[in-house]
Design a protein around this motif. Sequence first.
Motif, PDB file in Angstrom:
ATOM      1  N   ILE B  65      -6.018  -0.187 -12.813  1.00 18.85           N
ATOM      2  CA  ILE B  65      -6.180   0.431 -11.280  1.00 18.85           C
ATOM      3  C   ILE B  65      -5.250  -0.216 -10.461  1.00 18.85           C
ATOM      4  CG2 ILE B  65      -7.911   0.960  -9.708  1.00 18.85           C
ATOM      5  CD1 ILE B  65      -9.787   1.335 -11.974  1.00 18.85           C
ATOM      6  N   SER B  66      -5.074  -1.578 -10.416  1.00 18.67           N
ATOM      7  CA  SER B  66      -4.610  -2.281  -9.308  1.00 18.67           C
ATOM      8  C   SER B  66      -3.024  -1.985  -9.328  1.00 18.67           C
ATOM      9  CB  SER B  66      -4.535  -3.836  -9.438  1.00 18.67           C
ATOM     10  OG  SER B  66      -5.924  -4.197  -9.327  1.00 18.67           O
ATOM     11  N   ALA B  67      -2.375  -2.035 -10.644  1.00 18.49           N
ATOM     12  CA  ALA B  67      -0.860  -1.573 -10.993  1.00 18.49           C
ATOM     13  C   ALA B  67      -0.474  -0.545 -10.659  1.00 18.49           C
ATOM     14  CB  ALA B  67      -0.848  -1.981 -12.416  1.00 18.49           C
ATOM     15  N   THR B  68      -1.298   0.608 -11.196  1.00 21.30           N
ATOM     16  CA  THR B  68      -1.023   2.006 -10.710  1.00 21.30           C
ATOM     17  C   THR B  68      -1.091   2.430  -9.159  1.00 21.30           C
ATOM     18  OG1 THR B  68      -3.291   2.735 -11.309  1.00 21.30           O
ATOM     19  CG2 THR B  68      -1.492   3.034 -13.193  1.00 21.30           C
ATOM     20  N   SER B  69      -2.153   1.805  -8.536  1.00 20.23           N
ATOM     21  CA  SER B  69      -2.319   2.071  -7.356  1.00 20.23           C
ATOM     22  C   SER B  69      -1.175   1.498  -6.472  1.00 20.23           C
ATOM     23  CB  SER B  69      -3.506   1.226  -6.947  1.00 20.23           C
ATOM     24  OG  SER B  69      -3.657   0.902  -5.310  1.00 20.23           O
ATOM     25  N   VAL B  70      -0.293   0.668  -6.688  1.00 21.73           N
ATOM     26  CA  VAL B  70       0.755   0.005  -6.017  1.00 21.73           C
ATOM     27  C   VAL B  70       1.968   0.928  -6.605  1.00 21.73           C
ATOM     28  CG1 VAL B  70       2.280  -1.870  -5.361  1.00 21.73           C
ATOM     29  CG2 VAL B  70      -0.283  -2.296  -5.468  1.00 21.73           C
ATOM     30  N   ALA B  71       2.077   0.737  -7.784  1.00 21.08           N
ATOM     31  CA  ALA B  71       3.423   1.273  -8.414  1.00 21.08           C
ATOM     32  C   ALA B  71       3.403   2.818  -8.212  1.00 21.08           C
ATOM     33  CB  ALA B  71       3.175   0.986  -9.809  1.00 21.08           C
ATOM     34  N   MET B  72       2.344   3.448  -8.317  1.00 21.87           N
ATOM     35  CA  MET B  72       2.452   4.935  -8.241  1.00 21.87           C
ATOM     36  C   MET B  72       3.081   5.488  -6.786  1.00 21.87           C
ATOM     37  SD  MET B  72      -1.266   6.606  -6.923  1.00 21.87           S
ATOM     38  CE  MET B  72      -2.230   6.066  -5.719  1.00 21.87           C
ATOM     39  N   GLU B  73       2.804   4.732  -5.673  1.00 18.21           N
ATOM     40  CA  GLU B  73       3.696   5.203  -4.294  1.00 18.21           C
ATOM     41  C   GLU B  73       4.951   5.269  -4.573  1.00 18.21           C
ATOM     42  OE1 GLU B  73       1.714   6.276  -2.213  1.00 18.21           O
ATOM     43  OE2 GLU B  73      -0.355   5.296  -2.460  1.00 18.21           O
ATOM     44  N   PHE B  74       5.581   4.166  -5.139  1.00 17.29           N
ATOM     45  CA  PHE B  74       7.097   3.954  -5.488  1.00 17.29           C
ATOM     46  C   PHE B  74       7.647   5.265  -6.462  1.00 17.29           C
ATOM     47  CE2 PHE B  74       5.853   0.005  -3.828  1.00 17.29           C
ATOM     48  CZ  PHE B  74       6.649  -0.183  -2.686  1.00 17.29           C
ATOM     49  N   GLU B  75       6.773   5.333  -7.650  1.00 22.97           N
ATOM     50  CA  GLU B  75       6.776   6.382  -8.237  1.00 22.97           C
ATOM     51  C   GLU B  75       6.948   7.756  -7.983  1.00 22.97           C
ATOM     52  OE1 GLU B  75       4.646   5.968 -12.052  1.00 22.97           O
ATOM     53  OE2 GLU B  75       5.132   7.914 -12.716  1.00 22.97           O
ATOM     54  N   TYR B  76       5.913   8.162  -7.065  1.00 22.07           N
ATOM     55  CA  TYR B  76       5.949   9.436  -6.672  1.00 22.07           C
ATOM     56  C   TYR B  76       6.702   9.449  -5.168  1.00 22.07           C
ATOM     57  CZ  TYR B  76       1.933   9.602  -9.712  1.00 22.07           C
ATOM     58  OH  TYR B  76       1.050   9.618 -10.663  1.00 22.07           O
ATOM     59  N   GLY B  77       7.305   8.448  -4.759  1.00 23.02           N
ATOM     60  CA  GLY B  77       8.097   8.719  -3.599  1.00 23.02           C
ATOM     61  C   GLY B  77       7.109   8.836  -2.314  1.00 23.02           C
ATOM     62  N   THR B  78       5.879   8.584  -2.557  1.00 18.20           N
ATOM     63  CA  THR B  78       4.911   8.747  -1.476  1.00 18.20           C
ATOM     64  C   THR B  78       4.912   7.935  -0.220  1.00 18.20           C
ATOM     65  OG1 THR B  78       3.293   8.170  -2.897  1.00 18.20           O
ATOM     66  CG2 THR B  78       3.625  10.446  -2.707  1.00 18.20           C
ATOM     67  N   ILE B  79       5.514   6.679  -0.877  1.00 18.18           N
ATOM     68  CA  ILE B  79       5.610   5.465   0.096  1.00 18.18           C
ATOM     69  C   ILE B  79       6.308   5.746   1.572  1.00 18.18           C
ATOM     70  CG2 ILE B  79       7.496   4.682  -0.954  1.00 18.18           C
ATOM     71  CD1 ILE B  79       4.763   2.280   0.373  1.00 18.18           C
ATOM     72  N   LYS B  80       7.268   6.531   1.402  1.00 22.88           N
ATOM     73  CA  LYS B  80       7.940   6.872   2.775  1.00 22.88           C
ATOM     74  C   LYS B  80       7.082   7.377   3.535  1.00 22.88           C
ATOM     75  CE  LYS B  80      11.038   8.939   0.310  1.00 22.88           C
ATOM     76  NZ  LYS B  80      11.906   8.998  -0.622  1.00 22.88           N
ATOM     77  N   GLN B  81       6.154   8.746   3.058  1.00 20.92           N
ATOM     78  CA  GLN B  81       5.175   9.074   3.987  1.00 20.92           C
ATOM     79  C   GLN B  81       4.273   8.186   4.493  1.00 20.92           C
ATOM     80  OE1 GLN B  81       6.163  12.514   3.957  1.00 20.92           O
ATOM     81  NE2 GLN B  81       4.899  13.068   5.703  1.00 20.92           N
ATOM     82  N   LEU B  82       3.679   7.425   3.662  1.00 21.25           N
ATOM     83  CA  LEU B  82       2.875   6.314   4.045  1.00 21.25           C
ATOM     84  C   LEU B  82       3.309   5.259   5.012  1.00 21.25           C
ATOM     85  CD1 LEU B  82       1.057   4.979   0.676  1.00 21.25           C
ATOM     86  CD2 LEU B  82       0.023   6.546   2.554  1.00 21.25           C
ATOM     87  N   ALA B  83       4.559   4.834   5.025  1.00 20.35           N
ATOM     88  CA  ALA B  83       5.184   3.955   5.698  1.00 20.35           C
ATOM     89  C   ALA B  83       5.434   4.612   7.189  1.00 20.35           C
ATOM     90  CB  ALA B  83       6.562   3.495   5.188  1.00 20.35           C
ATOM     91  N   MET B  84       5.673   5.701   7.339  1.00 19.59           N
ATOM     92  CA  MET B  84       5.701   6.338   8.607  1.00 19.59           C
ATOM     93  C   MET B  84       4.488   6.329   9.321  1.00 19.59           C
ATOM     94  SD  MET B  84       7.971   9.820   7.767  1.00 19.59           S
ATOM     95  CE  MET B  84       7.342  10.476   9.403  1.00 19.59           C
ATOM     96  N   GLN B  85       3.401   6.277   8.679  1.00 22.06           N
ATOM     97  CA  GLN B  85       1.886   6.428   9.397  1.00 22.06           C
ATOM     98  C   GLN B  85       1.363   5.155   9.590  1.00 22.06           C
ATOM     99  OE1 GLN B  85       0.526   8.957   6.151  1.00 22.06           O
ATOM    100  NE2 GLN B  85       0.964  10.789   7.102  1.00 22.06           N
TER     101      GLN B  85
END
Lengths: 300, 256
Positions: B65-85
């Motif tokens: 759970i820990s590994a996917t929780s962090v890695a998925m944001e980069f995999e799905y490219g959702t980290i950009k949206q998060l970082a803006m917020q």
Amino acid sequence: MQHVQEKMVQVAGIRKTFGRRVVLRDVSFEFSTGKIVGLVGPNGAGKTTIMKILLGLTPTAAGDVRISGQPVSVNTHQVVTCQVGALIERPAIYPFLSGWQHLQLTTASTVQMDWVVKALQMTAYIHRPANRYSLGMKQKLGIAMALVTRPRLVILDEPMNGLDPQSVKQLRDLLVQLAHEGTTFLISSHILSELAKIIDQVILIDQGRVLLQQTMTQLHQSARAFLVIHTAANQRACQLLQSAGYSVTLREDQLSLPASLALTPLLKIVLDAGIQVLKVSQQREDLETVLLRLLANGRE
Amino acid sequence: MRKTLWREIFKFKHQRLAWVTPLLVALLMGGVALTTHRMTLSDQKFYVTSGYVGFQWSILFLIVISATSVAMEFEYGTIKQLAMQVPHRWLIYVAKFLVVLGYSMLLHVLVVGVTLILKVSGDPRMHWQTIYRYHQSLGCNLGINALLDLYGGVLIVSLVFLLASCSRHGATAIAVGVGACFMGEGLSSLLLGSFKAFVPWLKWNPFNMFYLQEEYGNPDYRTMTHLTIRQLEIGNVVWTLLFIGIGAVIFSRRRL
Ligand SMILES: Nc1ncnc2c1ncn2[C@@H]1O[C@H](COP(=O)(O)OP(=O)(O)OP(=O)(O)O)[C@@H](O)[C@H]1O
Ligand SMILES: [Mg+2]
């Protein structure tokens, strides 16, 4: 009135490097509130990089970025959080959430969510999980997430990707309507004609430099005009005119000459040789041609 | 921060893994309980106090759970949206860590709860009041083990978070995390055994901290770890904070 002229985005002297590669050099531009601005350039020009810098996602080596007069950097981008919506590269989508849940992550207002779903005509599938979306549906969801909070500035990176002609038209209409209501847009594309109908200004970039920033009116004016002549014997007419000192080119079945010429002496040469003139008209370069010409000039 | 935390919880509870994990852990514990029926009374006591292996299963799932929780944001490219917020990107990292921590607590409560139920099927001569290790009752033993496991698990989770923010894919972090979890202790003993001259420094290696639970149960482990229980406790916290700190910096600096 003063409010309308407020500068929404100001970018001055940005430099960006990836390792030793300089990707952006001395990029500067600005535009006012309520405008739709096109960021146009070939693949690898630096469009996405510029947008990421505007959003405070990527550090720069030098330069100053302001949105609504407030500075933006990786560590200070409060203005981005409050006033900007964006779609960068590909839509940010979790396969295990539905479209609606994605919107819930972005805003707390169901009024806004209902509005954006209706505006982008996503009602049919908004509650389905996103891993069952088609490419275009995902793209629309990405756009919806950028628009849903009704931000003052919206940054869209190639938003038309994967959309069908009808959706493209709907999106254009929506963007124009929002711009009338005061939203500012920065939209990137490598095809100008896709944006030409809606944008007020174009920023042309190539190889990390701004080649020009113009209003669409200015750009239309810089399109060159041609005199186009059809005759019954184009080949012979071309030779005649060339020997008379005209810079004429034979293209397909027509002769094209610079538009600024006096018509009478030119036609006289052709008619005196007994060649029948079928049609004389003026044409303008289309925008894509203008752009390619500007790009070619910029690279020299 | 509250909003970031809310977003992380929202995403977490909509992931299938979040709901499947408790179910699987309970089932696996049930399976283990079945195999213990024929065992001796003392073996059965051991399985009860160690939650029918539920703690180990929990940490395995927590690593994933820990590994996917962090890695998925980069995999799905959702980290950009998060970082803006968020004002600072490390807030996302900390929020994720807190969510996993909260979930870990829930899992431990679940393991204790299921153990209470499964014990009914065990030998009727077992009583919660029976004195077992540490001069404490069976029930107390279960509680202490749950707390120690929860405490030690934080270190592993922080290590997996760090690994996941370094690697492109969650799989790497999962593999290394599981490896560290089950072979870390052996690795530490090997180190301490091989380089006797460096023991004063090597004894502080993070894998040595995994011995906390064992040493609590059996003080003789002191000769192997070269650390007191108090030192192991502190070492756990210090390494956890260090891993979180380094991980958060890497997470914030990562190219988007
Ligand atoms: N992470 C990276 N590492 C190294 N170079 C990069 C990286 N990201 C982008 N670049 C380089 O920066 C330049 C600009 O890239 P950018 O993505 O901004 O182009 P673009 O204009 O968006 O292109 P496209 O139209 O293909 O989307 C390219 O030459 C690219 O090679
Ligand atoms: Mg791009």
